[in-house]
Scaffold this motif. Structure first.
Motif, PDB file in Angstrom:
ATOM      1  N   VAL A  18      20.756  12.534 -17.469  1.00  0.00           N
ATOM      2  CA  VAL A  18      19.880  11.464 -16.976  1.00  0.00           C
ATOM      3  C   VAL A  18      18.587  11.473 -17.800  1.00  0.00           C
ATOM      4  CG1 VAL A  18      18.597  10.583 -14.994  1.00  0.00           C
ATOM      5  CG2 VAL A  18      20.889  11.556 -14.660  1.00  0.00           C
ATOM      6  N   ALA A  19      18.399  10.426 -18.589  1.00  0.00           N
ATOM      7  CA  ALA A  19      17.234  10.346 -19.483  1.00  0.00           C
ATOM      8  C   ALA A  19      16.031   9.791 -18.724  1.00  0.00           C
ATOM      9  CB  ALA A  19      17.552   9.452 -20.678  1.00  0.00           C
ATOM     10  N   ALA A  20      14.996  10.621 -18.635  1.00  0.00           N
ATOM     11  CA  ALA A  20      13.822  10.207 -17.854  1.00  0.00           C
ATOM     12  C   ALA A  20      12.521  10.540 -18.584  1.00  0.00           C
ATOM     13  CB  ALA A  20      13.852  10.892 -16.484  1.00  0.00           C
ATOM     14  N   ALA A  21      12.589  10.662 -19.911  1.00  0.00           N
ATOM     15  CA  ALA A  21      11.418  11.139 -20.654  1.00  0.00           C
ATOM     16  C   ALA A  21      10.637  10.033 -21.357  1.00  0.00           C
ATOM     17  CB  ALA A  21      11.856  12.190 -21.674  1.00  0.00           C
ATOM     18  N   GLY A  22      10.871   8.790 -20.953  1.00  0.00           N
ATOM     19  CA  GLY A  22      10.146   7.694 -21.599  1.00  0.00           C
ATOM     20  C   GLY A  22       8.730   7.546 -21.074  1.00  0.00           C
ATOM     21  N   GLN A  23       8.003   6.597 -21.646  1.00  0.00           N
ATOM     22  CA  GLN A  23       6.616   6.336 -21.239  1.00  0.00           C
ATOM     23  C   GLN A  23       6.531   5.172 -20.263  1.00  0.00           C
ATOM     24  OE1 GLN A  23       4.017   8.221 -22.292  1.00  0.00           O
ATOM     25  NE2 GLN A  23       5.477   9.493 -23.418  1.00  0.00           N
ATOM     26  N   GLY A  24       7.557   4.341 -20.259  1.00  0.00           N
ATOM     27  CA  GLY A  24       7.546   3.165 -19.395  1.00  0.00           C
ATOM     28  C   GLY A  24       6.437   2.192 -19.738  1.00  0.00           C
ATOM     29  N   SER A  25       6.179   2.025 -21.032  1.00  0.00           N
ATOM     30  CA  SER A  25       5.010   1.216 -21.430  1.00  0.00           C
ATOM     31  C   SER A  25       5.113  -0.244 -20.972  1.00  0.00           C
ATOM     32  CB  SER A  25       4.795   1.294 -22.944  1.00  0.00           C
ATOM     33  OG  SER A  25       6.005   1.064 -23.605  1.00  0.00           O
ATOM     34  N   ARG A  26       6.331  -0.800 -20.952  1.00  0.00           N
ATOM     35  CA  ARG A  26       6.469  -2.210 -20.546  1.00  0.00           C
ATOM     36  C   ARG A  26       6.237  -2.415 -19.051  1.00  0.00           C
ATOM     37  NH1 ARG A  26      12.148  -3.171 -23.377  1.00  0.00           N
ATOM     38  NH2 ARG A  26      12.194  -0.909 -23.058  1.00  0.00           N
ATOM     39  N   MET A  27       6.232  -1.336 -18.287  1.00  0.00           N
ATOM     40  CA  MET A  27       5.987  -1.453 -16.847  1.00  0.00           C
ATOM     41  C   MET A  27       4.495  -1.630 -16.554  1.00  0.00           C
ATOM     42  SD  MET A  27       7.197  -1.659 -13.900  1.00  0.00           S
ATOM     43  CE  MET A  27       8.916  -1.241 -14.003  1.00  0.00           C
ATOM     44  N   ASN A  32       4.857   7.023 -15.413  1.00  0.00           N
ATOM     45  CA  ASN A  32       6.241   6.808 -15.844  1.00  0.00           C
ATOM     46  C   ASN A  32       6.975   6.051 -14.725  1.00  0.00           C
ATOM     47  OD1 ASN A  32       9.007   7.161 -16.261  1.00  0.00           O
ATOM     48  ND2 ASN A  32       8.819   9.315 -16.887  1.00  0.00           N
ATOM     49  N   LYS A  33       7.623   4.941 -15.100  1.00  0.00           N
ATOM     50  CA  LYS A  33       8.235   4.041 -14.099  1.00  0.00           C
ATOM     51  C   LYS A  33       9.231   4.735 -13.172  1.00  0.00           C
ATOM     52  CE  LYS A  33      11.521   2.619 -17.652  1.00  0.00           C
ATOM     53  NZ  LYS A  33      11.936   1.539 -18.561  1.00  0.00           N
ATOM     54  N   GLN A  34       9.791   5.850 -13.641  1.00  0.00           N
ATOM     55  CA  GLN A  34      10.767   6.553 -12.795  1.00  0.00           C
ATOM     56  C   GLN A  34      10.136   7.262 -11.604  1.00  0.00           C
ATOM     57  OE1 GLN A  34      13.905   7.349 -16.255  1.00  0.00           O
ATOM     58  NE2 GLN A  34      11.690   7.329 -16.514  1.00  0.00           N
ATOM     59  N   GLY A  91      12.061  13.743 -26.357  1.00  0.00           N
ATOM     60  CA  GLY A  91      11.484  13.578 -27.690  1.00  0.00           C
ATOM     61  C   GLY A  91      10.703  12.277 -27.764  1.00  0.00           C
ATOM     62  N   ASP A  92      10.262  11.925 -28.973  1.00  0.00           N
ATOM     63  CA  ASP A  92       9.460  10.707 -29.139  1.00  0.00           C
ATOM     64  C   ASP A  92      10.291   9.443 -28.930  1.00  0.00           C
ATOM     65  OD1 ASP A  92       7.237  12.150 -29.625  1.00  0.00           O
ATOM     66  OD2 ASP A  92       7.374  12.020 -31.810  1.00  0.00           O
ATOM     67  N   THR A  93      11.572   9.519 -29.231  1.00  0.00           N
ATOM     68  CA  THR A  93      12.461   8.365 -29.026  1.00  0.00           C
ATOM     69  C   THR A  93      13.554   8.762 -28.044  1.00  0.00           C
ATOM     70  OG1 THR A  93      13.955   9.055 -30.778  1.00  0.00           O
ATOM     71  CG2 THR A  93      12.137   7.592 -31.413  1.00  0.00           C
ATOM     72  N   GLU A  96      16.156  10.870 -29.741  1.00  0.00           N
ATOM     73  CA  GLU A  96      15.762  12.275 -29.874  1.00  0.00           C
ATOM     74  C   GLU A  96      15.922  12.993 -28.529  1.00  0.00           C
ATOM     75  OE1 GLU A  96      11.971  12.410 -31.952  1.00  0.00           O
ATOM     76  OE2 GLU A  96      11.744  14.504 -31.316  1.00  0.00           O
ATOM     77  N   SER A  97      15.526  12.303 -27.461  1.00  0.00           N
ATOM     78  CA  SER A  97      15.666  12.895 -26.125  1.00  0.00           C
ATOM     79  C   SER A  97      17.124  13.243 -25.832  1.00  0.00           C
ATOM     80  CB  SER A  97      15.186  11.903 -25.048  1.00  0.00           C
ATOM     81  OG  SER A  97      13.804  11.729 -25.102  1.00  0.00           O
ATOM     82  N   VAL A  98      18.008  12.292 -26.109  1.00  0.00           N
ATOM     83  CA  VAL A  98      19.425  12.517 -25.802  1.00  0.00           C
ATOM     84  C   VAL A  98      19.988  13.637 -26.678  1.00  0.00           C
ATOM     85  CG1 VAL A  98      21.736  11.489 -25.851  1.00  0.00           C
ATOM     86  CG2 VAL A  98      19.814  10.179 -24.908  1.00  0.00           C
ATOM     87  N   ILE A 245      20.739  -2.840 -12.998  1.00  0.00           N
ATOM     88  CA  ILE A 245      19.651  -3.225 -13.904  1.00  0.00           C
ATOM     89  C   ILE A 245      18.827  -2.001 -14.307  1.00  0.00           C
ATOM     90  CG2 ILE A 245      19.463  -5.564 -12.953  1.00  0.00           C
ATOM     91  CD1 ILE A 245      16.801  -4.568 -11.572  1.00  0.00           C
ATOM     92  N   LYS A 246      18.158  -2.150 -15.450  1.00  0.00           N
ATOM     93  CA  LYS A 246      17.220  -1.107 -15.866  1.00  0.00           C
ATOM     94  C   LYS A 246      15.830  -1.561 -15.445  1.00  0.00           C
ATOM     95  CE  LYS A 246      16.609  -0.307 -20.329  1.00  0.00           C
ATOM     96  NZ  LYS A 246      15.215  -0.716 -20.629  1.00  0.00           N
ATOM     97  N   ILE A 247      15.156  -0.727 -14.684  1.00  0.00           N
ATOM     98  CA  ILE A 247      13.780  -1.037 -14.277  1.00  0.00           C
ATOM     99  C   ILE A 247      12.911  -0.940 -15.527  1.00  0.00           C
ATOM    100  CG2 ILE A 247      11.849  -0.278 -12.829  1.00  0.00           C
ATOM    101  CD1 ILE A 247      14.085  -1.246 -11.073  1.00  0.00           C
TER     102      ILE A 247
HETATM  103  N1  CTP Z   1      13.776   7.655 -22.439  1.00  0.00           N
HETATM  104  C1  CTP Z   1      13.749   9.015 -22.749  1.00  0.00           C
HETATM  105  N2  CTP Z   1      13.040   9.463 -23.827  1.00  0.00           N
HETATM  106  C2  CTP Z   1      12.370   8.598 -24.608  1.00  0.00           C
HETATM  107  C3  CTP Z   1      12.395   7.216 -24.334  1.00  0.00           C
HETATM  108  C4  CTP Z   1      13.119   6.763 -23.233  1.00  0.00           C
HETATM  109  O1  CTP Z   1      14.358   9.818 -22.017  1.00  0.00           O
HETATM  110  N3  CTP Z   1      11.660   9.073 -25.651  1.00  0.00           N
HETATM  111  C5  CTP Z   1      14.494   7.188 -21.236  1.00  0.00           C
HETATM  112  C6  CTP Z   1      13.578   6.438 -20.286  1.00  0.00           C
HETATM  113  O2  CTP Z   1      12.906   7.342 -19.425  1.00  0.00           O
HETATM  114  C7  CTP Z   1      14.506   5.473 -19.593  1.00  0.00           C
HETATM  115  C8  CTP Z   1      15.646   5.292 -20.577  1.00  0.00           C
HETATM  116  O3  CTP Z   1      15.487   6.260 -21.603  1.00  0.00           O
HETATM  117  O4  CTP Z   1      15.055   5.943 -18.379  1.00  0.00           O
HETATM  118  C9  CTP Z   1      15.698   3.879 -21.115  1.00  0.00           C
HETATM  119  O5  CTP Z   1      14.544   3.618 -21.900  1.00  0.00           O
HETATM  120  P1  CTP Z   1      13.457   2.495 -21.616  1.00  0.00           P
HETATM  121  O6  CTP Z   1      13.886   1.599 -20.534  1.00  0.00           O
HETATM  122  O7  CTP Z   1      13.068   1.909 -22.931  1.00  0.00           O
HETATM  123  O8  CTP Z   1      12.262   3.350 -20.995  1.00  0.00           O
HETATM  124  P2  CTP Z   1      10.852   3.675 -21.613  1.00  0.00           P
HETATM  125  O9  CTP Z   1      11.005   3.989 -23.069  1.00  0.00           O
HETATM  126  O10 CTP Z   1      10.230   4.670 -20.723  1.00  0.00           O
HETATM  127  O11 CTP Z   1      10.098   2.274 -21.435  1.00  0.00           O
HETATM  128  P3  CTP Z   1       9.304   1.432 -22.528  1.00  0.00           P
HETATM  129  O12 CTP Z   1      10.271   1.196 -23.661  1.00  0.00           O
HETATM  130  O13 CTP Z   1       8.886   0.191 -21.813  1.00  0.00           O
HETATM  131  O14 CTP Z   1       8.126   2.284 -22.938  1.00  0.00           O
END
Ligand code: CTP
Ligand code: MG
Length: 266
Positions: A18-27, A32-34, A91-93, A96-98, A245-247
């Motif tokens: 379960v990938a949860a390391a994003g920034q959620g910038s579009r939210m 972090n939107k999660q 990771g930064d992307t 990379e996280s996966v 859907i993806k939040i």
């Molecule tokens: N994700 C991650 N590591 C990253 C970027 C994203 O684990 N470096 C995860 C997010 O947490 C999310 C999923 O991948 O659950 C799908 O990505 P996305 O919807 O793009 O989430 P974010 O990158 O957090 O949002 P945004 O692009 O708006 O910043």
């Protein structure tokens, strides 16, 4: 919860990542939107509960930012996520996280102290003739809390049959390709167009090798199926769900509330 009892196969293990390391910038939220609530429950808690409650899933790995691992552990405790294997660092992307999580799982599987001591991920991309445990992974966005058991099941089925698949839905809108001036330059045939979602499911050794190869070659992809496609392996689409859907943006929180209301009525 036990509807899949006949579907579980001996000699295989299935892990959810379960990938949860994003920034959620579009939210455009302060966090972090999660970690936002939908009807009183955090988005990530909803997502994790889906895999915890699926009896097809043997273990869960969560990908988290360093700063948020405590918050992730709190969720796991509060919602009794008993299948948690560990937290891999993001990771930064997303790619990379996966990749980090696949290598984390690989280390876990080769560590004889863990609770799946007989597993190996070194076999070829085919079912081996010798008795061996097949390992599959379902890679899922933490921000997709509405994934249903039947979609998880179709992904498992697709991975068993084809070694690589992703959940998706046929597009409802007609898609246009547009140039930089806004002029439409192409109208692809809608019949052939699908929107890919997650879970995306793979034989573990296949996706791990593809990710590591892409890293070595410095190649970036927008999703995990795209990496496997690039290396010439056929990937199949299985039917996802329009409510999976993806939040992503603030209005998705409203769509999410509506989906929850609908689930309560059903
Ligand atoms: N994700 C991650 N590591 C990253 C970027 C994203 O684990 N470096 C995860 C997010 O947490 C999310 C999923 O991948 O659950 C799908 O990505 P996305 O919807 O793009 O989430 P974010 O990158 O957090 O949002 P945004 O692009 O708006 O910043
Ligand atoms: Mg992103």
């Amino acid at each position: 919860m036990n509807e899949n009892t006949d579907f579980i196969k001996k000699g295989e293990k299935i892990f959810a990542i379960v990938a949860a390391a994003g920034q959620g910038s579009r939210m455009k939220s302060d966090r972090n939107k999660q970690f936002l609530e939908l009807d009183g429950v955090l988005v990530l808690a909803r997502t994790l509960t889906k895999f915890e409650n699926s009896n097809l899933i043997d273990g869960i790995i969560i990908i988290s930012n360093n700063m948020e691992t405590d918050a992730v552990m709190d969720i796991c405790k509060k919602y009794s996520i008993s299948k948690l294997i560990g937290i891999a660092l993001g990771g930064d992307t997303r790619q990379e996280s996966v990749r980090n999580s696949l290598n984390y799982l690989s280390d876990y599987l080769t560590d004889s102290k863990n609770s799946f001591p007989n597993l190996t991920d070194t076999h070829d991309y085919r079912k081996s003739e010798i008795e061996q445990t097949d390992i599959y992974v379902l890679i899922h966005d933490g921000a997709r809390p509405f994934v249903k058991e039947n979609v998880i099941k179709r992904c498992v089925e697709g991975a068993r049959e084809h070694l690589a698949c992703g959940a998706g839905v046929p597009l409802k809108d007609t898609i246009k390709k547009v140039d930089l001036d806004g002029r439409i330059i192409e109208t692809p045939n809608r019949e052939t167009l699908w929107a890919i979602q997650t879970p995306q499911a793979f034989l573990f050794s296949l996706i791990k090798d593809c990710h590591n190869k892409a890293f070595e070659e410095g190649l970036m992809f927008t999703d995990d199926t795209g990496i496997v496609e690039h290396y010439g392996k056929s990937v199949y689409m299985v039917m996802g769900d329009y409510s999976n859907i993806k939040i992503t943006t603030p209005e998705d929180m409203k769509f999410g509330e509506a989906i929850l209301k609908d689930e309560k009525i059903q």
